[in-house]
Design a protein around this motif. Structure first.
Motif, PDB file in Angstrom:
ATOM      1  N   ARG A   1     -29.820 -37.533   1.446  1.00  0.00           N
ATOM      2  CA  ARG A   1     -30.713 -36.646   1.061  1.00  0.00           C
ATOM      3  C   ARG A   1     -31.251 -35.932   2.099  1.00  0.00           C
ATOM      4  O   ARG A   1     -31.498 -34.655   2.237  1.00  0.00           O
ATOM      5  CB  ARG A   1     -31.510 -37.075   0.085  1.00  0.00           C
ATOM      6  N   LEU A   2     -31.659 -36.586   3.305  1.00  0.00           N
ATOM      7  CA  LEU A   2     -32.095 -35.886   4.425  1.00  0.00           C
ATOM      8  C   LEU A   2     -31.261 -35.014   5.229  1.00  0.00           C
ATOM      9  O   LEU A   2     -31.467 -34.003   5.597  1.00  0.00           O
ATOM     10  CB  LEU A   2     -32.558 -37.127   5.419  1.00  0.00           C
ATOM     11  N   ASN A   3     -30.038 -35.333   5.144  1.00  0.00           N
ATOM     12  CA  ASN A   3     -28.889 -34.385   5.635  1.00  0.00           C
ATOM     13  C   ASN A   3     -28.878 -33.090   4.802  1.00  0.00           C
ATOM     14  O   ASN A   3     -28.672 -31.748   5.489  1.00  0.00           O
ATOM     15  CB  ASN A   3     -27.552 -34.951   5.636  1.00  0.00           C
ATOM     16  N   ARG A   4     -29.548 -33.135   3.451  1.00  0.00           N
ATOM     17  CA  ARG A   4     -29.332 -31.979   2.760  1.00  0.00           C
ATOM     18  C   ARG A   4     -30.641 -31.039   2.992  1.00  0.00           C
ATOM     19  O   ARG A   4     -30.658 -29.871   2.779  1.00  0.00           O
ATOM     20  CB  ARG A   4     -29.249 -32.195   1.292  1.00  0.00           C
ATOM     21  N   LEU A   5     -31.812 -31.870   3.571  1.00  0.00           N
ATOM     22  CA  LEU A   5     -32.905 -31.123   3.848  1.00  0.00           C
ATOM     23  C   LEU A   5     -33.144 -30.508   5.128  1.00  0.00           C
ATOM     24  O   LEU A   5     -33.791 -29.310   5.183  1.00  0.00           O
ATOM     25  CB  LEU A   5     -33.935 -31.998   3.485  1.00  0.00           C
ATOM     26  N   PHE A   6     -32.563 -31.197   6.212  1.00  0.00           N
ATOM     27  CA  PHE A   6     -32.615 -30.823   7.462  1.00  0.00           C
ATOM     28  C   PHE A   6     -31.543 -29.868   7.838  1.00  0.00           C
ATOM     29  O   PHE A   6     -30.231 -30.309   7.680  1.00  0.00           O
ATOM     30  CB  PHE A   6     -32.771 -31.858   8.594  1.00  0.00           C
ATOM     31  N   ASN A   7     -31.650 -28.803   8.739  1.00  0.00           N
ATOM     32  CA  ASN A   7     -30.432 -27.881   8.941  1.00  0.00           C
ATOM     33  C   ASN A   7     -29.617 -28.561   9.781  1.00  0.00           C
ATOM     34  O   ASN A   7     -29.943 -29.237  11.011  1.00  0.00           O
ATOM     35  CB  ASN A   7     -31.173 -26.566   9.689  1.00  0.00           C
ATOM     36  N   SER A   8     -28.332 -28.197   9.578  1.00  0.00           N
ATOM     37  CA  SER A   8     -27.253 -28.771  10.273  1.00  0.00           C
ATOM     38  C   SER A   8     -27.020 -28.504  11.660  1.00  0.00           C
ATOM     39  O   SER A   8     -26.944 -29.132  12.398  1.00  0.00           O
ATOM     40  CB  SER A   8     -25.915 -28.656   9.679  1.00  0.00           C
ATOM     41  N   ALA A   9     -27.543 -27.209  12.078  1.00  0.00           N
ATOM     42  CA  ALA A   9     -27.315 -26.690  13.255  1.00  0.00           C
ATOM     43  C   ALA A   9     -28.618 -26.927  14.114  1.00  0.00           C
ATOM     44  O   ALA A   9     -28.255 -27.552  15.569  1.00  0.00           O
ATOM     45  CB  ALA A   9     -27.373 -25.248  13.234  1.00  0.00           C
ATOM     46  N   SER A  10     -29.930 -26.902  13.645  1.00  0.00           N
ATOM     47  CA  SER A  10     -31.050 -27.241  14.633  1.00  0.00           C
ATOM     48  C   SER A  10     -31.375 -28.542  14.362  1.00  0.00           C
ATOM     49  O   SER A  10     -32.313 -29.274  15.321  1.00  0.00           O
ATOM     50  CB  SER A  10     -32.094 -26.145  14.299  1.00  0.00           C
ATOM     51  N   GLY A  11     -31.293 -29.297  13.341  1.00  0.00           N
ATOM     52  CA  GLY A  11     -32.003 -30.435  13.042  1.00  0.00           C
ATOM     53  C   GLY A  11     -33.270 -30.371  12.304  1.00  0.00           C
ATOM     54  O   GLY A  11     -34.129 -31.382  12.293  1.00  0.00           O
ATOM     55  N   ASN A  12     -33.952 -28.999  12.282  1.00  0.00           N
ATOM     56  CA  ASN A  12     -35.362 -28.836  11.777  1.00  0.00           C
ATOM     57  C   ASN A  12     -35.081 -28.290  10.326  1.00  0.00           C
ATOM     58  O   ASN A  12     -34.154 -28.412   9.794  1.00  0.00           O
ATOM     59  CB  ASN A  12     -35.730 -27.701  12.735  1.00  0.00           C
ATOM     60  N   CYS A  13     -36.402 -28.196   9.825  1.00  0.00           N
ATOM     61  CA  CYS A  13     -36.499 -27.807   8.317  1.00  0.00           C
ATOM     62  C   CYS A  13     -37.650 -27.063   8.129  1.00  0.00           C
ATOM     63  O   CYS A  13     -38.550 -27.108   8.858  1.00  0.00           O
ATOM     64  CB  CYS A  13     -36.833 -29.089   7.571  1.00  0.00           C
ATOM     65  N   PHE A  14     -37.475 -25.835   7.267  1.00  0.00           N
ATOM     66  CA  PHE A  14     -38.412 -24.864   6.772  1.00  0.00           C
ATOM     67  C   PHE A  14     -38.201 -25.129   5.248  1.00  0.00           C
ATOM     68  O   PHE A  14     -37.514 -24.693   4.495  1.00  0.00           O
ATOM     69  CB  PHE A  14     -38.045 -23.499   7.317  1.00  0.00           C
ATOM     70  N   ASP A  15     -39.311 -25.536   4.821  1.00  0.00           N
ATOM     71  CA  ASP A  15     -39.852 -26.044   3.259  1.00  0.00           C
ATOM     72  C   ASP A  15     -40.785 -25.077   2.832  1.00  0.00           C
ATOM     73  O   ASP A  15     -41.789 -24.929   3.645  1.00  0.00           O
ATOM     74  CB  ASP A  15     -40.180 -27.369   3.293  1.00  0.00           C
ATOM     75  N   VAL A  16     -40.397 -24.028   1.999  1.00  0.00           N
ATOM     76  CA  VAL A  16     -41.493 -23.166   1.548  1.00  0.00           C
ATOM     77  C   VAL A  16     -42.143 -23.879   0.338  1.00  0.00           C
ATOM     78  O   VAL A  16     -41.545 -24.194  -0.783  1.00  0.00           O
ATOM     79  CB  VAL A  16     -40.879 -21.794   1.032  1.00  0.00           C
ATOM     80  N   ALA A  17     -43.453 -24.013   0.332  1.00  0.00           N
ATOM     81  CA  ALA A  17     -44.045 -24.471  -0.862  1.00  0.00           C
ATOM     82  C   ALA A  17     -44.761 -23.625  -1.832  1.00  0.00           C
ATOM     83  O   ALA A  17     -45.694 -22.644  -1.340  1.00  0.00           O
ATOM     84  CB  ALA A  17     -45.278 -25.247  -0.206  1.00  0.00           C
ATOM     85  N   ILE A  18     -44.287 -23.875  -3.208  1.00  0.00           N
ATOM     86  CA  ILE A  18     -44.767 -22.839  -4.000  1.00  0.00           C
ATOM     87  C   ILE A  18     -45.333 -23.744  -5.105  1.00  0.00           C
ATOM     88  O   ILE A  18     -45.023 -23.446  -6.535  1.00  0.00           O
ATOM     89  CB  ILE A  18     -43.755 -21.753  -4.424  1.00  0.00           C
TER      90      ILE A  18
ATOM     91  N   LYS B   1     -30.556 -42.504   1.475  1.00  0.00           N
ATOM     92  CA  LYS B   1     -31.599 -41.820   1.714  1.00  0.00           C
ATOM     93  C   LYS B   1     -31.220 -40.748   3.078  1.00  0.00           C
ATOM     94  O   LYS B   1     -31.451 -39.444   2.920  1.00  0.00           O
ATOM     95  CB  LYS B   1     -32.826 -42.665   2.222  1.00  0.00           C
ATOM     96  N   THR B   2     -30.213 -41.196   3.728  1.00  0.00           N
ATOM     97  CA  THR B   2     -29.978 -40.357   5.001  1.00  0.00           C
ATOM     98  C   THR B   2     -29.118 -39.210   4.153  1.00  0.00           C
ATOM     99  O   THR B   2     -29.347 -38.188   4.704  1.00  0.00           O
ATOM    100  CB  THR B   2     -29.098 -41.181   5.763  1.00  0.00           C
TER     101      THR B   2
END
Length: 276
Positions: free
Chosen positions: A5-22, A2-3
């Motif tokens: 996949r989370l590493n692919r979701l959250f930005n490596s530099a900031s640790g944050n995520c911007f997900d655009v929902a369509i 699980k970790t």
């Protein structure tokens, strides 16, 4: 796993995520389709703008995952469909989950699955369906190492705000977020509070579960940038915005402006020029 996949979701530099929902076409609401009538084109615009993730359905994930190369956003897969939106609601409301959602997500190489947790006035049956959906999918996400995003969504009465009936009352949002955590969310996707300065209470009640904030209804450029900046100061780990990006006159520019706020801590006045 699980970790990973989370590493692919959250930005490596900031640790944050911007997900655009369509994924809005799933909900059978005409007004939701503005800006995503041509999903393939919308996805390509977003890929070029490079958010961390794009939220899609089983029928539309192909437009992201068929793109050749590594440099593309991660896939967040919507796993449930509901008929709870619209100015005039049908006699019976529902929230249904797709069959074998985690297996389908794995086949599509998704990094995360997302499921709703609705709280709708006088509709306890719909909330029960949402809870059953989460109870069903949670063991499967654990078995396959698939992160689970739970989307607690508090509605206002349809008579007050038909069509997109979010409620920003912290006393309503906070217990529903906590319920999502108790049910096993790996990520919470929740509405902003009416007063952005109250949002740290939502983050607190989620504990060590990262909170991403929904974009909600369409807002002005200034409002959405100011709100996003304020929310990021409250300890959230990112945003999941849809219509405020894809229905914008320049979705790529709005994506870049929001990315700067989410990942670089940029202030609204520093990025507003990107939208002009």
């Amino acid at each position: 796993m699980k970790t990973y996949r989370l590493n692919r979701l959250f930005n490596s530099a900031s640790g944050n995520c911007f997900d655009v929902a369509i994924d809005h076409g799933f909900f059978n609401e005409y007004s939701f389709l503005n800006g995503i009538e041509n999903v393939g084109q919308a996805v390509q615009v977003l890929i070029d703008a490079a958010p961390d993730a794009i939220q899609l359905t089983i029928g539309q994930a192909q437009y992201l995952q068929s793109v050749v190369g590594r440099a593309k956003p991660s896939l967040v897969l919507r796993t449930d469909v509901a008929n709870v939106y619209g100015k005039e609601l049908p006699r019976t409301l529902f929230s249904r989950m797709i069959e074998n959602p985690v297996e389908q997500a794995l086949r599509l190489d998704a990094t995360c699955v997302v499921v709703n947790l609705f709280s709708i006035p006088d509709q306890p049956e719909v909330m029960d369906q949402c809870i059953q959906n989460i109870l069903k999918i949670k063991p499967e996400t654990e078995r396959y190492g698939m992160p689970l995003m739970v989307e607690p969504l508090v509605f206002r009465p349809n008579s007050e705000a038909g069509g997109y009936m979010v409620n920003g009352d912290p006393s309503k949002i906070i217990p529903l977020v906590r319920q999502g955590v108790e049910l096993g969310a790996d990520i919470i996707k929740a509405d902003p509070t009416d007063d952005v300065n109250d949002y740290h209470k939502v983050v607190e009640v989620a504990g060590n579960i990262p909170v991403l904030v929904r974009g909600g209804g369409k807002a002005s450029d200034e409002e959405i940038l100011q709100r996003t900046y304020g929310l990021m100061q409250q300890g959230v780990r990112g945003i999941v915005y849809g219509r405020n990006v894809v229905q914008h006159a320049n979705p790529a520019a709005m994506t870049k402006a929001l990315m700067a706020i989410v990942h670089e801590g940029a202030k609204p006045e520093e990025v507003i020029g990107l939208l002009k």
